[in-house]
Design an enzyme around this catalytic site. Structure first.
Site, PDB file in Angstrom:
ATOM      1  CG  ASP A   1      25.367  74.885 -76.058  1.00  0.00           C
ATOM      2  OD1 ASP A   1      24.865  74.314 -77.037  1.00  0.00           O
ATOM      3  OD2 ASP A   1      24.711  75.545 -75.240  1.00  0.00           O
TER       4      ASP A   1
ATOM      5  CG  ASN B   1      19.820  79.043 -65.392  1.00  0.00           C
ATOM      6  OD1 ASN B   1      19.895  79.341 -66.585  1.00  0.00           O
ATOM      7  ND2 ASN B   1      20.684  78.212 -64.818  1.00  0.00           N
TER       8      ASN B   1
ATOM      9  CG  HIS C   1      21.460  78.647 -69.600  1.00  0.00           C
ATOM     10  ND1 HIS C   1      20.946  77.686 -68.762  1.00  0.00           N
ATOM     11  CD2 HIS C   1      21.166  78.215 -70.853  1.00  0.00           C
ATOM     12  CE1 HIS C   1      20.389  76.724 -69.473  1.00  0.00           C
ATOM     13  NE2 HIS C   1      20.505  77.024 -70.743  1.00  0.00           N
TER      14      HIS C   1
ATOM     15  CD  GLU D   1      23.872  76.867 -66.492  1.00  0.00           C
ATOM     16  OE1 GLU D   1      22.976  77.729 -66.437  1.00  0.00           O
ATOM     17  OE2 GLU D   1      23.627  75.653 -66.633  1.00  0.00           O
TER      18      GLU D   1
HETATM   19  C1  GLP Z   1      20.086  74.189 -73.222  1.00  0.00           C
HETATM   20  C2  GLP Z   1      21.019  74.755 -74.268  1.00  0.00           C
HETATM   21  C3  GLP Z   1      20.730  76.213 -74.497  1.00  0.00           C
HETATM   22  C4  GLP Z   1      19.250  76.422 -74.746  1.00  0.00           C
HETATM   23  C5  GLP Z   1      18.510  76.011 -73.508  1.00  0.00           C
HETATM   24  C6  GLP Z   1      17.014  76.264 -73.578  1.00  0.00           C
HETATM   25  O1  GLP Z   1      20.518  74.453 -71.938  1.00  0.00           O
HETATM   26  N1  GLP Z   1      22.386  74.607 -73.910  1.00  0.00           N
HETATM   27  O2  GLP Z   1      21.501  76.684 -75.585  1.00  0.00           O
HETATM   28  O3  GLP Z   1      18.984  77.751 -75.073  1.00  0.00           O
HETATM   29  O4  GLP Z   1      18.746  74.637 -73.329  1.00  0.00           O
HETATM   30  O5  GLP Z   1      16.360  75.115 -74.008  1.00  0.00           O
HETATM   31  P1  GLP Z   1      14.872  75.063 -74.424  1.00  0.00           P
HETATM   32  O6  GLP Z   1      14.773  75.763 -75.718  1.00  0.00           O
HETATM   33  O7  GLP Z   1      14.587  73.583 -74.554  1.00  0.00           O
HETATM   34  O8  GLP Z   1      14.077  75.707 -73.354  1.00  0.00           O
END
Ligand code: GLP
Length: 247
Positions: A70, A139, A141, A146
């Site tokens: 992404d 959440n 995702h 989402e």
């Molecule tokens: C962002 C990214 C996701 C990632 C998520 C979790 O939203 N777009 O791909 O998995 O964060 O982040 P973290 O690893 O900091 O909890």
């Protein structure tokens, strides 16, 4: 969760080591593997570990390809906060993956829909993803898919949920996240030959248990992994605290 292979390790360093083992062994057997790569805090220790293994001559990415999951819309790749910059800072500067083999959606493309189609087509042209490495959003995702995203989705522009924007605000000097992002779709992720999801920290315990053991549905995007034949989840003890001991 019949198909899910769950490994519970002590802490984030253990997750990094186990995940690196998997990437290293894939690249040994398939040096030209196509990887889908996540951002966020969770994969950083794995990226550091893989960088160290590369420096020690254990693993090479020279023939691999990396496709990011992404990118934020409207954030140029040189900007602090862009996932393009994140990848260079946290991973690509540590390894030998040629620039020409690094892919990420262009969040500043004049025609975002065309950019999504182009990205999806590039994944198709290289023969699809061998290993998709995922983090888990608070959440539920995956990528930026989402809650409510159709399981049939391809690479698309999405609105980022307000809780996700809050969770990611730290990565922008302004403390404010863009409203939109581009993400590889759930269907594209599910077409990966193998999926590895990394989960650390007690704040993810509830959502991880729901994703792995609850009903499969679009309200919890990560629950779709229950439908994939080859998924490995590597979690630390804190994140796996609400999974039943039988697992
Ligand atoms: C962002 C990214 C996701 C990632 C998520 C979790 O939203 N777009 O791909 O998995 O964060 O982040 P973290 O690893 O900091 O909890």
């Amino acid at each position: 969760m019949a198909n899910l292979d769950l490994t519970i390790v002590k802490d984030a360093a253990g997750v990094a080591a186990a995940a690196s083992d998997m990437v290293e062994s894939l690249l040994r057997s398939r040096p030209d593997a196509v990887l889908a790569l996540p951002t966020g805090r969770t994969p950083i220790p794995m990226y550091v570990e893989l960088g160290e293994r590369h420096a020690a001559g254990r693993v090479s990415f020279a023939r691999a390809r990396g496709f990011n999951l992404d990118e934020w819309v409207g954030v140029p790749p040189t900007d602090e906060g862009s996932y393009a910059k994140f990848m260079v800072d946290h991973f690509y500067r540590l390894i030998d993956l040629p620039t020409s083999r690094r892919f990420i959606p262009n969040g500043t493309a004049p025609d975002l829909e065309a950019e999504c189609r182009r990205y999806e087509e590039m994944i198709r042209l290289v023969g699809g993803v061998d290993l998709a490495i995922l983090g888990l959003g608070g959440n539920g995702h995956i990528g930026f898919n989402e809650p409510g995203t159709p399981f049939e989705s391809r690479t698309h522009v999405c609105e980022v949920a307000s809780d996700t924007r809050e969770a990611n605000a730290y990565s922008f000097p302004s403390g404010v996240c863009p409203l939109r992002a581009m993400t590889v779709g759930i269907k594209t992720i599910l077409e990966s030959r193998e999926i590895l999801m990394l989960v650390t920290g007690s704040s993810k315990a509830r959502i991880l248990a729901a994703a792995l053991t609850g009903p499969v549905g679009e309200r919890l995007p990560a629950s779709v992994l229950q439908r994939h034949p080859r998924v490995k989840v590597i979690a630390d003890r804190a994140a796996s605290g609400l999974l039943s001991p039988a697992r």
